[in-house]
Design an enzyme around this catalytic site. Structure first.
Site, PDB file in Angstrom:
ATOM      1  CD  GLN A 152       5.332 -14.770-119.129  1.00  0.00           C
ATOM      2  OE1 GLN A 152       5.105 -13.982-118.237  1.00  0.00           O
ATOM      3  NE2 GLN A 152       6.564 -15.201-119.376  1.00  0.00           N
ATOM      4  CD  GLU A 183       7.714 -19.182-115.763  1.00  0.00           C
ATOM      5  OE1 GLU A 183       8.370 -18.140-115.905  1.00  0.00           O
ATOM      6  OE2 GLU A 183       8.248 -20.305-115.640  1.00  0.00           O
ATOM      7  NE  ARG A 214      17.832 -18.781-115.480  1.00  0.00           N
ATOM      8  CZ  ARG A 214      18.489 -18.997-116.624  1.00  0.00           C
ATOM      9  NH1 ARG A 214      19.481 -18.201-116.999  1.00  0.00           N
ATOM     10  NH2 ARG A 214      18.165 -20.012-117.393  1.00  0.00           N
ATOM     11  CG  PHE A 247      13.694 -17.363-113.595  1.00  0.00           C
ATOM     12  CD1 PHE A 247      12.318 -17.260-113.518  1.00  0.00           C
ATOM     13  CD2 PHE A 247      14.283 -18.555-113.196  1.00  0.00           C
ATOM     14  CE1 PHE A 247      11.546 -18.321-113.062  1.00  0.00           C
ATOM     15  CE2 PHE A 247      13.518 -19.628-112.737  1.00  0.00           C
ATOM     16  CZ  PHE A 247      12.144 -19.505-112.676  1.00  0.00           C
ATOM     17  CD  GLU A 251      15.109 -14.785-118.951  1.00  0.00           C
ATOM     18  OE1 GLU A 251      15.571 -15.688-119.677  1.00  0.00           O
ATOM     19  OE2 GLU A 251      14.746 -14.970-117.789  1.00  0.00           O
TER      20      GLU A 251
END
Lengths: 778, 495
Positions: free
Chosen positions: A212, A247, A325, A359, A730
């Site tokens: 990603q 990622e 987050r 996340f 998400e």
């Protein structure tokens, strides 16, 4: 060119907001979509396998690789010392993440060497022959162990604070404290990690990677090889799923393939076995949440004090922003008049946990929703009533400020919830379920409606940028490239629609090309739901530049003004004349007009000061809600999800078909996280659920038996996003918190709803049964 | 001694292949991808759990009436050994579209209903749906879900795939190009010609794989190679190779031995040959013993059930195999055969200890005999898992009682997942026998589970859960015997 394709039509195929099919759908079903393992291999390609350690925490005393190297077909064995320049792939530059373990093992299964051989089979078999001698060190596997032993952090924690939480808690008429364990999650992308490195001349290296984040792979490969970033090109046409797991976690495979390719001057392919992939790559963080909430007799929240402790694994990776987050979403859709939220990103001797769809946000939100449930059970009320009492208010309500001091300016949660409550017939069904539970001995039911409010933007502000490269060739066909990567979410399709719409040409005239660091540099990961928002705008910007040149050229050539030039389906209208698009391009080329542009976009408005915990980290919020109904078997804890209704906000959808797919798919993935997907470590710190035989993601027969999903079609983004759409990757993952809470209600029925069942997640049949037993003792 | 020949011959899509050099544990998936560059078939897990490698295998099968027909079944190419493919037709995703690129209705429906996102699992789904499409033109949602139990998708949430399956079933244009329908007769003839008539032995260096032509020959071969690995469906042995990287040599493939594929039904009971797959055994077991059809439907996915055999599930001695507990409760016996003798013993005595069975060198499991359930007896088997379908049991309980008036006359209870082997619950049985069949008796008997079992804690369940759930399954059995509905059912219809 084929002019028949440009017959006079009043519309184009594939404009923005059309339910266009995924650009690769035909190839997917035909088996002709190429993933990296499907590409023809360069002559002489070698294959790699990981050598894994079998201690959770130990000094490496000796590594004897002689038996490995002696296997016929083994070409070389790489250890940390073979990294030409650096053994570090820490994405945060904390130098805490080696490519290969060097002197110390920090989690069970950490790679200590890589075998390069003529075939993958030889490499895998040889990798098992190493003899590694260890000196064991004390291990910390679980969050609780980490907290008990002093709680070393992998990255600095965060505090969000507003008002006087402690004072307000003291003064609250009612107060409750509790704890909740929230499990992690394996990504289980169907295509595992893979990298193919092909050495070029001088110091050049081309790497095909399922990632990603091509720009990061590029930087990491350059860093490990000790070459400038410009020597490395990273390509990815598509991934077989990513979900955050690609990622940063592809770094090690790409780096090792590149090191071997450089050393051996041959192409090297690295495709780890599924079990190795699941063992050696990070997962969603599991959390232990401690909460303390003050409220009044009606259920108004007066103060919240919560601590979010996360198992981060041995290194920082992305644990800083992930745990941040979690705090950003601990409020979900609720106003906390006084609040203090803290994170504890704890170091453990486990694989380094990483990004996963949401996340950290989902874990934050599950904690916030548990607080609502606690209040509801304490007061004997429907949790939905408590939710409605505590929703953020409008701008003049004084109830619109988040724990991070951002004002909620686009709040539509009340409308979403009210519409869904009515369309799903929530009240009547809840009454019927309570009635059913009165007389049903073994089977019990539950229903819950939960909301989602999810902040859109990378919280590391500088990541909110993107680039695109658009060429128009002399036949009028368009070449599109941008920094977004395609993992199934349809970003390639959506951005192609943006371009088709901008030029008003049929979308099949837009050639979608593989993401490559050679065309668009310095990209951000395709993550944080941002792919279409950022790259769509960058492509829009590139189209704007080319269109401006075409308009200026047309105005001059046709002796008119720019206002009289417009792009209409497959044509350009110049004055009263309708010129086929391709014809205009041909003439523009002949007149030496530049037909290529690099577009760029940076999200406006956002800023964030982590030190003070204040700012506007999010450009906007996406909203949604779901009602779930479940049945449980109180003899075994087995359950079924009987019905789910979803109403979700994607602003003005760029592609309703793709967005519905993201919502349905996100829901089921989130449901798996909260129900059957369980990561299980043994006493030695070995992850024992490292294959689909032991780690159970949802099947077709697990999906809600009745599944009604609707878009909030009236919604459009108040911010100037591409087509006024909203991100969708998400937010839907958190809709199945309603499943968890419906299970909770079914369990609560055995004690007449007097107690909050405090179900930990994943709510496996075992956890359901044990909660039933616990409540029966009360 | 039978004649020996040295090649495996089968049809791959349109092409007949004959392999005279093939390693005993070479997999179909690697063969497709590496030798033929048929890269539509993917490796997702290499253990038969995700379905990304699904292909169809067609073979000539004799049905219950003795008639032979060409049957196509979905299988996992990742754990299917080449040696097991003799006289079959292997169909991959590349075979489906017409030569002009026109998609098959199953593929087109997947496109039209947005059934793919990342696309990696998609060819496997297409093949499973194709297998369903060939045999069912109006599948219920239950039937579709069953056909997809062996396919994992991480993107779509499955809903669009289900819709595609429903739409595709209806889509049967008269001008349809369907590669299997079109070639059914020709392929039947070709497979008849490929039928094995003699023992096949393939040696490559040290490696040796053997396909005995019949059971007598199998006994002979096994006497010569008592250390050989016997492979029927390879749903377990396949993982020894792909995951444990074990070298197996020699390997004896028994999937082609017709005698071992027989199911014989008599008043006394059912005799199931060791080579009978779960799929083949399902209907006979379901008809004769309540709940066994539903149980089999929860073993693996279609691909695994099409490959895996009840004989293999017994012979490998797993403590979590799903067939032994119900078979033990039913009083089954297993027949072991060697070159010189044949013997039968109660199935429960076959399992000696963890990893140890009463199978002597040179012996193979030939069949299992399951006595008929006398009228009036209650029987049920319950599987408890983390995920409802395609999961390995946390525990599995099988219960059988007969009543004399309102008192328990006989009781046979066996569990998997509770001990190192499939094991009877003799203390629980003793606590029931002679007692009135009442809830009070059940409550008292539940405590006896603690005498019978000391289960372990692992990733599937804790010891405490296993014990509690086992006790509760006895209660479920009692309540069901009184007519109360106490189990969750996703669909009323049993697929």
């Amino acid at each position: 060119m084929d002019k028949s394709a440009f017959e006079d039509r009043t519309t184009i195929t594939g404009p923005m907001h059309a339910p266009l099919k995924h650009d690769s759908a035909h190839k997917h079903v035909a088996g002709t979509a190429d993933y990296i393992d499907d590409m023809p291999e360069p002559a002489g390609t070698l294959h790699a396998a990981l050598g894994l350690t079998d201690r959770a925490h130990a000094e490496i005393v000796e590594v004897d690789l002689s038996a490995v190297a002696a296997v016929p077909g083994v070409v070389c064995v790489l250890t940390a010392r073979d990294m030409p320049h650096s053994n570090d792939i820490s994405p945060t530059h904390l130098h805490d993440e080696p490519v290969l373990a060097d002197g110390r093992v920090q989690f069970h299964g950490q790679p200590a060497f890589a075998v390069i051989a003529e075939t993958r089979d030889i490499a895998r078999r040889a990798a098992r022959l190493a003899r590694i001698t260890y000196r064991d060190l004390p291990t910390v596997i679980d969050v609780v162990d980490a907290m008990a032993t002093g709680g070393e952090f992998v990255t600095p924690p965060l505090t969000l604070q507003r008002g006087d939480a402690e004072g307000a808690l003291e003064r609250s008429p009612r107060r409750l404290k509790g704890k909740m364990r929230i499990g992690g999650q394996e990504h289980f992308y169907l295509e595992g990690h893979i990298a193919l490195a092909v050495p070029g001349e001088d110091d050049e290296m081309t790497v095909w990677v399922s990632t990603q984040h091509p720009s990061e792979i590029q930087r990491m490969v350059a860093q490990v090889l000790g070459v400038p970033v410009n020597a490395v090109t990273v390509n990815v046409r598509r991934m077989g799923g990513g979900f955050g797991g690609k990622e940063t976690q592809g770094n090690q495979f790409a780096a090792l393939a590149a090191v071997a390719a450089r050393k051996l001057r041959r192409a090297v392919k690295f495709r780890p076995d599924r079990d190795d992939d699941m063992t050696a790559t990070g997962k969603r963080h599991d959390f232990l949440v401690d909460y303390d909430v003050g409220f009044d007799d009606d259920g108004h929240i007066l103060a919240v004090h919560a601590n979010y402790a996360a198992r981060c694994g041995f290194s920082a990776d992305l644990s800083g922003p992930v745990t941040d987050r979690a705090l950003f979403h601990a409020d979900n859709a609720y106003f906390y008049p006084n609040v203090k939220l803290t994170s504890e990103p704890l170091k453990t001797n486990t694989v380094s946990n990483t990004a996963f769809r949401g996340f950290g946000g989902p874990q934050g939100m599950v904690g916030g929703e548990r607080i609502i449930e606690e209040i509801a059970y304490a007061l004997g009320k429907d949790p939905l009533n408590i939710r409605k009492l505590n929703f953020y208010g409008d701008g003049d309500s004084g109830r619109d400020v988040t724990p991070y001091h951002q004002k909620v300016e686009d709040n539509i949660i009340r409308r979403i919830v009210d519409e869904l409550e009515a369309s799903a017939d929530y009240q009547a069904r809840r009454a019927a379920i309570i009635e059913f539970n009165r007389s049903s001995r073994v089977i019990r039911k539950g229903i819950a409606l939960t909301p989602v409010k999810f902040g859109i933007s990378f919280t590391l502000t500088h990541l909110n940028q993107a680039g695109a490269l658009v060429h128009i060739y002399t036949d009028g066909s368009i070449h599109l490239n941008h920094g977004g990567t395609e993992m199934g979410q349809g970003v390639y399709t959506k951005v192609a629609q943006v371009l088709a719409d901008s030029f008003q040409i049929d979308v099949d005239r837009v050639k979608i090309t593989a993401t490559t660091t050679g065309k668009v540099p310095n990209t951000s990961a395709t993550a944080a739901s941002s792919g279409s928002d950022l790259n769509g705008m960058a492509a829009f910007d590139a189209a704007r530049q080319i269109k401006e040149r075409l308009v200026a050229f047309a105005a001059e050539r046709w002796q008119t003004t720019a206002e009289n030039v417009s792009f209409v389906p497959n044509h350009v209208k110049i004055g009263e004349e309708l010129v086929p698009f391709a014809e205009l391009i041909r003439q523009a080329y002949a007149a030496r007009v530049q037909l290529s542009a690099a577009g760029f976009y940076a999200t406006p408005k956002i800023h964030w000061d982590r030190a003070t915990g204040r700012g506007t980290p999010f450009y906007y919020f996406a909203y949604g809600a779901a009602v779930s109904e479940v049945s449980i078997d109180t003899l075994t804890g087995e359950y079924l999800v009987d019905r789910v209704d979803v109403l979700h906000d994607v602003g003005r959808s760029l592609n309703p078909a793709i967005d519905l797919g993201q919502i349905e798919g996100g829901f089921v993935q989130g449901m798996g996280w909260l129900t059957t997907e369980e990561l299980w470590w043994d006493e030695k710190g070995r992850l024992r659920t490292h294959a689909p035989s032991t780690y159970k993601i949802p099947l077709a027969s697990d999906r809600p038996k009745i599944f009604n999903v609707r878009l909030a079609e009236w919604s459009q983004n108040v911010e100037k996003t591409i087509g006024r759409s909203k991100a969708v990757g998400e937010p839907p993952l958190m809709l199945p918190i309603s499943v968890l809470e419906a299970l909770s209600m079914a369990v609560a029925s055995v004690a007449d709803y007097r107690e909050c069942p405090r179900l930990d997640t994943p709510a496996t049949p075992e956890r359901i049964l044990m909660a039933v037993e616990r409540l029966r003792q009360i | 001694m039978a004649q020996e020949s040295g090649s495996i011959r089968f049809i791959l899509n349109d092409t007949e292949v004959a392999l005279s050099e093939v390693a005993p544990t070479a997999t179909l998936l690697d063969y497709l991808r590496l030798e033929h560059r048929l890269t539509g078939t993917k490796e997702g897990c290499a253990e038969g759990d995700c379905g990304a490698c699904t292909v169809l295998v067609g073979r000539l099968v004799r049905d219950g009436r003795g008639e032979e027909g060409l049957v196509y079944e979905s299988v996992n190419a990742c754990i299917r050994f080449i040696g097991s493919l003799n006289a079959t037709h292997v169909v991959t995703v590349e075979h489906l579209a017409a030569k002009d690129g026109t998609l098959h209705p199953v593929q087109q429906a997947m496109v039209d209903f947005h059934g793919s996102q990342c696309g990696f699992c998609t060819p496997g789904f297409v093949m499973s749906l194709y297998g369903l499409w060939l045999t069912n033109d109006n599948p219920s949602r239950a039937a579709i879900e069953k056909a997809l139990q062996g396919n994992l998708c991480r993107c779509t949430g499955y809903e669009p795939i289900i819709r595609a399956a429903e739409a595709a079933a209806r889509e049967r244009p008269s001008a349809l190009f369907d590669p299997i329908t079109r070639t059914r007769e020709a392929v039947t003839a070709r497979l008849e010609a490929l039928r094995q008539t003699e023992t096949i032995v393939i040696r490559k260096g040290e490696d040796c794989l053997i396909l005995p032509v019949d059971a007598t020959d199998l006994a002979r071969v096994l006497a010569e190679h008592p250390d050989a690995t016997i492979v029927a469906g390879s749903t377990d042995v396949g993982l020894w190779v792909t995951k444990q990287m074990r070298s197996l040599n020699p390997v004896i493939f028994i999937g082609g031995i017709a005698e071992l594929q027989r199911i014989e039904s008599s008043e006394a009971g059912l005799t199931i040959g060791a080579g009978v797959s779960y799929t083949a055994a399902r209907d006979a077991l379901s008809a004769a013993y309540p709940t066994l059809g539903c149980l089999i439907d929860r073993i693996g996915g279609d691909q695994i059930r099409n490959m895996g055999t009840i004989g293999g599930n017994i012979a490998n001695g797993s403590p979590i195999g799903d067939s032994p507990p119900p078979l033990i409760a039913l009083g089954a016996t297993v027949t072991l055969r060697s070159k010189d003798s044949t013997r039968s013993l109660p199935l429960e005595d076959f399992f000696i200890a963890y990893g140890r069975q009463d199978r002597k060198p040179g012996e193979f499991v030939e069949s299992v005999f399951v006595p008929a359930l006398p009228a009036g007896e209650h029987f049920a088997a319950y599987k408890v898992t983390k995920r409802r379908d395609e999961d390995i049991s946390a525990l599995l309980g099988a219960f059988r009682i007969s009543l004399d008036g309102d008192r328990v006359k006989t009781a046979r209870i066996a569990f998997g997942g509770m001990a190192a082997t499939p094991k009877r619950a003799k203390a629980v049985e003793a606590a029931l026998i002679g007692q009135p069949w009442t809830e009070d008796t059940i409550r008292k008997a539940q405590a006896a589970f603690e005498a019978d079992y000391q289960p372990i804690t692992d990733w599937r369940a804790t010891a405490a859960y296993r014990l509690l759930a086992a006790k509760n399954l006895l209660m479920r059995f009692f309540l069901e015997s009184t007519g109360e509905i106490v189990q969750l059912q996703r669909f009323e219809e049993v697929a």
